[in-house]
Write an enzyme that holds these catalytic residues in place. Structure first.
Site: not given
Ligand code: UT7
Length: 327
Positions: A113, A253, A283
């Protein structure tokens, strides 16, 4: 020493819209989760027949038109991408052929990215050190829809396809406009936080199609993105003896609204100065920054003489920032 200016800019996102409602039918997710955790409402996805080189060409043609130069005036093409049409040759060579400007040098650059900011720095150095080169076409383009695992809800909701392009040239009239500075960095210790396997991997016969998709440790990447983008903003302002108040528009970004808000809080940038389009694009990886700059200019969020600060973050991990006085 003369500066390098952005002589023209253009961008292209595919017509096909993939909404959060569409994704609700594909994986166990909800519109509410995606919007509240990322800010993304929809993204654009290439058709089966559209390749990275095709969307690159669309953006490039607009940039050439905006720069008011002909295809034959381009002296070098750099395509920043991690989703090339082919493993080799470079997508830049395919773009060259499609645009019709054969014989000029072409290469791809891989910094995920952050690829566009890296490519701007490389192009700028070509222009400052090689008087024969007059116009360099820099494209940031990615077709992440082809490397996303459409069964992995934690990544497939995040990405979209797109391309952005600029024509860079030496300033001929010392207007004060142009690229003031570029700062790039990487930390290879975080390779496994965000990656997609390539073709140089060991035990290649054991690699299945699914293993060739994007893998991400979301939380780790989230933390690093805030830390690195905040730091590179502060560093580039400091070494140019500028304050946040001097910047008219920040182009971050476009990965996650919560990341952008956290950076704004940490560095002390008012949210109005942040240009945000991720709700419509998702993204788009290397295309994220040039698409956002183009849209900011079209929306008149950037005026002639304004200082813009673009800041990127991506797999590698890589990061970068560019300070540009708009022409
Ligand atoms: O360009 C490269 C740069 N990339 C980025 O900057 C991405 C960076 N990361 C993020 O933006 C975030 O970490 C995410 C958007 C990917 C995830 O958000 P988060 O608040 O960090 O969520 P998490 O990974 O801590 O997951 C929280 C919960 C999990 O469930 P449990 O374990 O708490 O039961 C996940 O399984 O949300 C669940 N989850 C979802 N639920 C519904 C993960 N993806 C989804 C989804 N829909 N799409």
């Amino acid at each position: 020493m003369k500066r390098v200016i952005v002589k023209g800019i253009g961008s292209h996102i595919p017509d096909c819209v993939l909404s959060n409602a569409d994704l609700e039918g594909m994986v166990d997710t909800t519109n509410e989760w995606i919007v509240s955790r990322t800010g993304i409402e929809s993204r654009r996805i290439c058709l089966d027949t559209e390749m990275t080189s095709d969307i690159s060409c669309e953006a490039a043609k607009k940039a050439l038109e905006n720069a008011n130069i002909a295809v034959c005036d381009v002296d070098l093409i750099i395509v920043a991408t991690v989703t090339p049409d082919m493993q080799f040759p470079a997508t830049a060579c395919i773009v060259q052929e499609k645009l019709g400007c054969v014989d000029i040098p072409c290469f791809d650059l891989s910094a995920a990215c952050s690829g566009f900011i890296y490519a701007i720095d490389v192009a700028r150095n070509f222009l400052l050190n090689n008087p024969v080169m007059k116009n360099v076409l820099v494209i940031g383009a990615d077709r992440f829809s082809s490397i996303v695992d459409w069964e992995d809800r934690s990544t497939c909701v995040l990405f979209g396809d797109g391309a952005g392009a600029v024509v860079l040239a030496r300033d001929t009239d010392d207007s004060g406009a142009g690229i003031l500075d570029v700062l790039i960095g990487a930390d290879g210790r975080c390779v496994r936080d965000l990656y997609c396997l390539g073709w140089g991997v060991a035990d290649i016969e054991k690699i299945e199609k699914k293993d060739r998709c994007v893998r991400m440790e979301g939380r780790a990447v989230f933390r690093e993105a805030i830390k690195r983008m905040s730091a590179v903003i502060e560093d580039i302002l400091l070494r140019n003896e500028l304050a946040v108040e001097d910047v008219a528009c920040v182009i971050p970004h476009q990965a996650n609204m919560r990341i952008i808000t956290a950076i704004a809080d940490r560095v002390g940038i008012s949210e109005e100065k942040m240009f945000i389009n991720l709700q419509r694009t998702g993204n788009t990886s290397a295309a994220s920054i040039p698409i956002a700059i183009d849209e900011a200019v079209q929306a008149e969020r950037v005026q002639s003489g304004d200082l813009i600060l673009a800041v990127s973050f991506g797999g590698g991990i890589t990061w970068g920032a560019a300070l540009v006085r708009w022409k």
